[in-house]
Scaffold this active site. Structure first.
Site, PDB file in Angstrom:
ATOM      1  N   ILE A  86     -71.127 -54.205  51.694  1.00  0.00           N
ATOM      2  CA  ILE A  86     -71.011 -52.772  51.978  1.00  0.00           C
ATOM      3  C   ILE A  86     -69.534 -52.399  52.109  1.00  0.00           C
ATOM      4  O   ILE A  86     -68.700 -53.239  52.453  1.00  0.00           O
ATOM      5  CB  ILE A  86     -71.804 -52.392  53.262  1.00  0.00           C
ATOM      6  CG1 ILE A  86     -72.057 -50.895  53.336  1.00  0.00           C
ATOM      7  CG2 ILE A  86     -71.104 -52.909  54.511  1.00  0.00           C
ATOM      8  CD1 ILE A  86     -73.082 -50.495  54.401  1.00  0.00           C
ATOM      9  N   CYS A  87     -69.221 -51.142  51.834  1.00  0.00           N
ATOM     10  CA  CYS A  87     -67.892 -50.582  52.081  1.00  0.00           C
ATOM     11  C   CYS A  87     -68.111 -49.150  52.567  1.00  0.00           C
ATOM     12  O   CYS A  87     -69.169 -48.845  53.121  1.00  0.00           O
ATOM     13  CB  CYS A  87     -67.001 -50.652  50.843  1.00  0.00           C
ATOM     14  SG  CYS A  87     -67.537 -49.617  49.472  1.00  0.00           S
ATOM     15  N   GLN A  88     -67.180 -48.268  52.355  1.00  0.00           N
ATOM     16  CA  GLN A  88     -67.364 -46.893  52.813  1.00  0.00           C
ATOM     17  C   GLN A  88     -68.259 -46.094  51.875  1.00  0.00           C
ATOM     18  O   GLN A  88     -69.139 -45.369  52.313  1.00  0.00           O
ATOM     19  CB  GLN A  88     -66.009 -46.187  52.976  1.00  0.00           C
ATOM     20  CG  GLN A  88     -66.087 -44.840  53.652  1.00  0.00           C
ATOM     21  CD  GLN A  88     -66.604 -44.935  55.083  1.00  0.00           C
ATOM     22  OE1 GLN A  88     -66.289 -45.862  55.821  1.00  0.00           O
ATOM     23  NE2 GLN A  88     -67.428 -43.985  55.489  1.00  0.00           N
ATOM     24  N   MET A 115     -71.230 -47.091  53.976  1.00  0.00           N
ATOM     25  CA  MET A 115     -71.339 -46.616  55.364  1.00  0.00           C
ATOM     26  C   MET A 115     -71.451 -45.091  55.423  1.00  0.00           C
ATOM     27  O   MET A 115     -71.997 -44.552  56.377  1.00  0.00           O
ATOM     28  CB  MET A 115     -70.147 -47.085  56.201  1.00  0.00           C
ATOM     29  CG  MET A 115     -70.176 -48.576  56.527  1.00  0.00           C
ATOM     30  SD  MET A 115     -71.666 -49.116  57.416  1.00  0.00           S
ATOM     31  CE  MET A 115     -71.470 -48.247  58.966  1.00  0.00           C
TER      32      MET A 115
END
Length: 119
Positions: A86-88, A115
């Site tokens: 996951i990242c932003q 996120m």
């Protein structure tokens, strides 16, 4: 337009389109699908955002390994376990997923929307 121009146009189009074709072994999943799997002991979860982004908002199941540090820390991950990245927004995690695939990881899941989509 000559044959060379057409060849160049087709080549550029193929390069552009190849970025959107899914890579075997990498699956894009929704936040809801990720939430159902993050507590599984056979899953490892990594968050490739910067340390500052991670500290401001994260899920405890995700270990922070910023994208630029991934090459130095990839050996700490288990290639036999599935991995959720996951990242932003999902862009950096997609890059991380492709890198992990090249390193021999088999089942990689990229969280679509990152996120930003987690609620």
């Amino acid at each position: 337009m000559g044959i060379m121009e057409w060849i160049i146009i087709v080549a550029v189009a193929l390069i552009f389109l190849s970025r959107f074709i899914p890579t075997k072994g990498i699956t894009n999943i929704t936040v809801e699908q990720a939430k159902k799997r993050i507590n599984d002991k056979n899953i490892q979860c990594i968050d490739v955002r910067t340390t500052g982004e991670y500290k401001s908002n994260h899920r405890p199941q995700f270990k922070n390994i910023p994208l630029n540090e991934l090459p130095n820390k990839v050996n700490k991950l288990d290639k036999n376990k599935d991995i959720i990245v996951i990242c932003q927004s999902g862009m950096r995690s997609a890059k991380a997923a492709k890198y992990l695939k090249k390193q021999g990881f088999k089942n990689i899941y990229n969280v679509k929307g990152g996120m930003s989509a987690w609620y």
